[in-house]
Design an enzyme around this catalytic site. Structure first.
Site, PDB file in Angstrom:
ATOM      1  N   PHE A  12       0.821  -1.210   0.000  1.00 50.29           N
ATOM      2  CA  PHE A  12       0.000   0.000   0.000  1.00 50.29           C
ATOM      3  C   PHE A  12       0.856   1.260   0.000  1.00 50.29           C
ATOM      4  CE2 PHE A  12      -2.333   2.941   3.070  1.00 50.29           C
ATOM      5  CZ  PHE A  12      -3.082   3.575   2.070  1.00 50.29           C
ATOM      6  N   TYR A 125       2.463  -5.033  18.675  1.00 51.59           N
ATOM      7  CA  TYR A 125       2.656  -4.265  17.448  1.00 51.59           C
ATOM      8  C   TYR A 125       3.380  -2.956  17.760  1.00 51.59           C
ATOM      9  CZ  TYR A 125       1.463  -1.351  13.414  1.00 51.59           C
ATOM     10  OH  TYR A 125       1.535  -0.498  12.327  1.00 51.59           O
TER      11      TYR A 125
END
Length: 305
Positions: A12, A125
């Site tokens: 992306f 994360y």
């Protein structure tokens, strides 16, 4: 002309970075099949970098889901490997790493977070990204690396994955219009996020590649505005011409990160002074481009009317 080695060029962000850099740089974009940064050995990576002879290395790879172990592999260990390989094979090349707003953890509502503010990530994360950023900071401050971390907030825009909240909402709306449905069920939308256009992020990467001298190793890249996600999804519906009902009842419910980080916004003043960069796309520009990209191609499973 500069030579830029881009990892994750097909993703992306990587696609936008490549398109922004292509007119003025020679790009080397190894596909993951040729160089998986998680699996490649240090000697192999050093050989690749030595052959590429880059003036800059941009890492657009990473994970958005998975176990803590996978997060550490994809973010922390990959960064350590890149720092060492660049030192061996192209010590004058600049490393541009894409970091994450999740490194900050919870921030007070109404307070645009600065690079010097406390950090307290809420999950693996954010922690794996933060540790990777720390490795870059250490290497820069010790003189072993010319590098910068662009701490990107919520990048959205054309090409956004359906796995993301806004990307899925766009596909749900497009599918509802194609099937003549008057209700779309979306995930909870109460959080406030700094939604930065991916094209602005690509321009920030270009500025980081171009800048002759960087004086700080971490820079926030965001829109500088906190927007309730509900507002963004309603803007998507308006762009699409969907006048039905948006029902917030996603099966999975809000994520732990959403619950513990209900508000997030970047102070981007340092990126302005350091890179000469500022966000240029507003939310309407972004949602229009996002929706145009998915309109007519949505493939979301919905019950038939």
């Amino acid at each position: 002309m500069s030579r830029v080695l881009i990892f994750g060029a097909s993703g992306f962000l990587g696609r936008h970075v490549s398109g922004t850099l292509a007119p003025e740089a020679t790009l080397i974009r190894p596909p993951r099949s040729d160089c998986d940064l998680v699996k490649v050995t240090l000697p192999e990576l050093a050989d690749l970098i030595r052959t590429a002879r880059p003036t800059a290395v941009v890492n657009c790879t990473g994970r958005v889901g998975g176990t803590d172990h996978e997060m550490v592999q994809a973010h922390t260990l990959v960064t350590a490997k890149l720092i060492e390989a660049i030192g061996l094979a192209a010590p004058r090349a600049r490393l541009v790493r894409i970091g994450s707003a999740a490194e900050y953890g919870p921030t007070p509502a109404g307070h645009p977070v600065r690079e010097t503010d406390p950090v307290d990530p809420v999950d693996g994360y954010g922690l794996s990204h933060l540790t990777a950023t720390g490795l870059v900071e250490l290497a820069v401050r010790s003189g072993r690396l010319d590098g910068v971390v662009l701490r990107v907030f919520n990048a959205v825009g054309p090409g956004l994955s359906g796995a993301s909240l806004l990307g899925r909402a766009a596909r749900l709306i497009a599918t509802a219009l194609m099937r003549g449905l008057d209700t779309v069920v979306v995930d909870p939308l109460s959080a406030y996020r700094d939604l930065v256009d991916v094209r602005d992020v690509a321009l920030a990467v270009r500025a980081a590649v171009r800048r002759p001298l960087l004086t700080v190793p971490v820079l926030n890249i965001g829109s500088g505005n906190a927007v309730q996600v509900r507002e963004a999804v309603r803007a998507l519906a308006a762009v699409a011409g969907f006048s039905g009902t948006l029902t917030e009842a996603g099966a999975g419910g809000p994520s732990a990160r959403t619950v513990r980080m209900p508000w997030s916004c970047a102070d981007v003043s340092l990126a302005g002074s350091e890179l000469g960069w500022a966000p240029s796309y507003d939310l309407n520009d972004t949602v229009k481009a996002l929706y145009r990209d998915v309109d007519g191609t949505a493939e979301v499973s919905l019950p038939k009317k």
